[in-house]
Design a protein around this motif. Structure first.
Motif, PDB file in Angstrom:
ATOM      1  N   CYS A  50       0.868  -1.180   0.000  1.00  0.00           N
ATOM      2  CA  CYS A  50       0.000   0.000   0.000  1.00  0.00           C
ATOM      3  C   CYS A  50       0.904   1.230   0.000  1.00  0.00           C
ATOM      4  CB  CYS A  50      -0.909  -0.002   1.223  1.00  0.00           C
ATOM      5  SG  CYS A  50      -1.767   1.566   1.489  1.00  0.00           S
ATOM      6  N   SER A  52       0.378   4.106   0.922  1.00  0.00           N
ATOM      7  CA  SER A  52       0.176   5.019   2.038  1.00  0.00           C
ATOM      8  C   SER A  52       0.707   4.475   3.366  1.00  0.00           C
ATOM      9  CB  SER A  52      -1.311   5.341   2.129  1.00  0.00           C
ATOM     10  OG  SER A  52      -1.548   6.254   3.136  1.00  0.00           O
ATOM     11  N   CYS A  53       0.388   3.218   3.702  1.00  0.00           N
ATOM     12  CA  CYS A  53       0.811   2.684   5.011  1.00  0.00           C
ATOM     13  C   CYS A  53       1.902   1.625   4.873  1.00  0.00           C
ATOM     14  CB  CYS A  53      -0.391   2.114   5.761  1.00  0.00           C
ATOM     15  SG  CYS A  53      -1.103   0.661   4.981  1.00  0.00           S
ATOM     16  N   CYS A  72      -4.649   0.165   0.294  1.00  0.00           N
ATOM     17  CA  CYS A  72      -5.386  -0.818   1.069  1.00  0.00           C
ATOM     18  C   CYS A  72      -6.737  -0.208   1.444  1.00  0.00           C
ATOM     19  CB  CYS A  72      -4.614  -1.214   2.327  1.00  0.00           C
ATOM     20  SG  CYS A  72      -4.611   0.027   3.622  1.00  0.00           S
ATOM     21  N   CYS A  75      -6.686   2.746   4.095  1.00  0.00           N
ATOM     22  CA  CYS A  75      -6.110   3.996   3.594  1.00  0.00           C
ATOM     23  C   CYS A  75      -7.048   4.638   2.573  1.00  0.00           C
ATOM     24  CB  CYS A  75      -4.742   3.762   2.970  1.00  0.00           C
ATOM     25  SG  CYS A  75      -3.496   3.357   4.199  1.00  0.00           S
TER      26      CYS A  75
HETATM   27 ZN   LIG Z   1      -2.674   1.326   3.543  1.00  0.00          ZN
END
Ligand SMILES: [Zn+2]
Ligand SMILES: [Zn+2]
Ligand SMILES: [Zn+2]
Ligand SMILES: [Zn+2]
Ligand SMILES: [Zn+2]
Ligand SMILES: [Zn+2]
Length: 244
Positions: A50, A52-53, A72, A75
């Motif tokens: 992902c 973002s995370c 994901c 996110c």
């Molecule tokens: Zn994520």
């Protein structure tokens, strides 16, 4: 056809047996007399990161943005929530490319966020000047485009109170909209002179010179160029407005 999760279990089991038997080739997996392709089986196990995370997520659970970045579901939900709160973040973008809202709706798991997102999609597609909101302070539900309603009285689907689509105030049966002749005259003059109306209290404001950021007597900070609240306007904080 089996559900993906069930399929994964079946494949895991068969795969285990297969390893046990030390066969050299992956046996074809059959479901409903159709052979499952190895790509599809592999994709069940494949994970991507992902953006973002940085969590590893299975491929069938991610949303792939047009820029090829993966998100994901949690996110994605966070991005959507932000775009619901702030119109300038709508539609959701990654690397400046718009992610189609219809695709996001297919991916979201949370039913509440889904409902909120489709409602916002409808609201933001309506021109700002046309948007009619429920005037009840505890409600403020978006009702639709003012011009789309046939009758003067519009009932709020949330609090069931009626709103006048002309003056946007609570419905006043049998009496004309609260604006008197003088106010209407002032509004006509304001329109022809290019004066602005405060988005908070609807007072007509005439600016002779100075910057476009105006604080009205009601406390609302708005832009003299577009008449929108400063937080929503895209003109930036300080542009000179020429004296007329
Ligand atoms: Zn994520
Ligand atoms: Zn991106
Ligand atoms: Zn309402
Ligand atoms: Zn009215
Ligand atoms: Zn005001
Ligand atoms: Zn502006």
């Amino acid at each position: 056809m089996l559900f993906e999760t069930t399929l994964k279990k079946v494949v895991d089991k068969l795969w285990g047996r297969h390893l046990h038997a030390k066969q050299r080739f992956v046996p074809p997996f059959i479901c409903c007399s159709g052979q499952l392709t190895n790509t599809r089986i592999r994709n069940l196990h494949r994970t991507v990161e992902c953006i973002s995370c940085f969590d590893e997520v299975t491929l069938n659970k991610v949303l792939r943005a047009p820029c090829k970045h993966n998100y994901c579901s949690s996110c994605l939900a966070a991005l959507v929530n932000q775009s619901i709160k702030d119109e300038s973040c709508f539609p959701v973008r990654c690397c400046k490319k718009k992610v189609p809202t219809t695709r996001i709706l297919k991916h979201l798991e949370d039913q509440d966020i889904k409902r909120n997102l489709s409602a916002k999609m409808h609201e933001y597609a309506t021109p700002q000047s046309q948007r009619l909101y429920c005037p009840t302070k505890s409600c403020t539900t978006f009702l639709g485009a003012a011009s789309s309603f046939r009758f003067q009285s519009v009932r709020c689907p949330a609090c069931h109170k009626a709103t006048c689509k002309w003056c946007r105030r609570p419905m006043h049966k049998g009496s004309p909209c609260a604006e008197d002749e003088a106010t209407q005259e002032l509004r006509r003059t304001a329109k022809s002179e290019g004066w602005q109306t405060c988005p908070g209290c609807k007072a007509v404001v005439q600016r002779l010179s100075g910057c476009n950021s105006i604080v009205c007597r009601c406390g609302v900070n708005f832009c003299y160029l577009c008449g929108m609240k400063m937080s929503k306007c895209r003109h930036g904080q300080c542009l000179r407005v020429n004296a007329r």
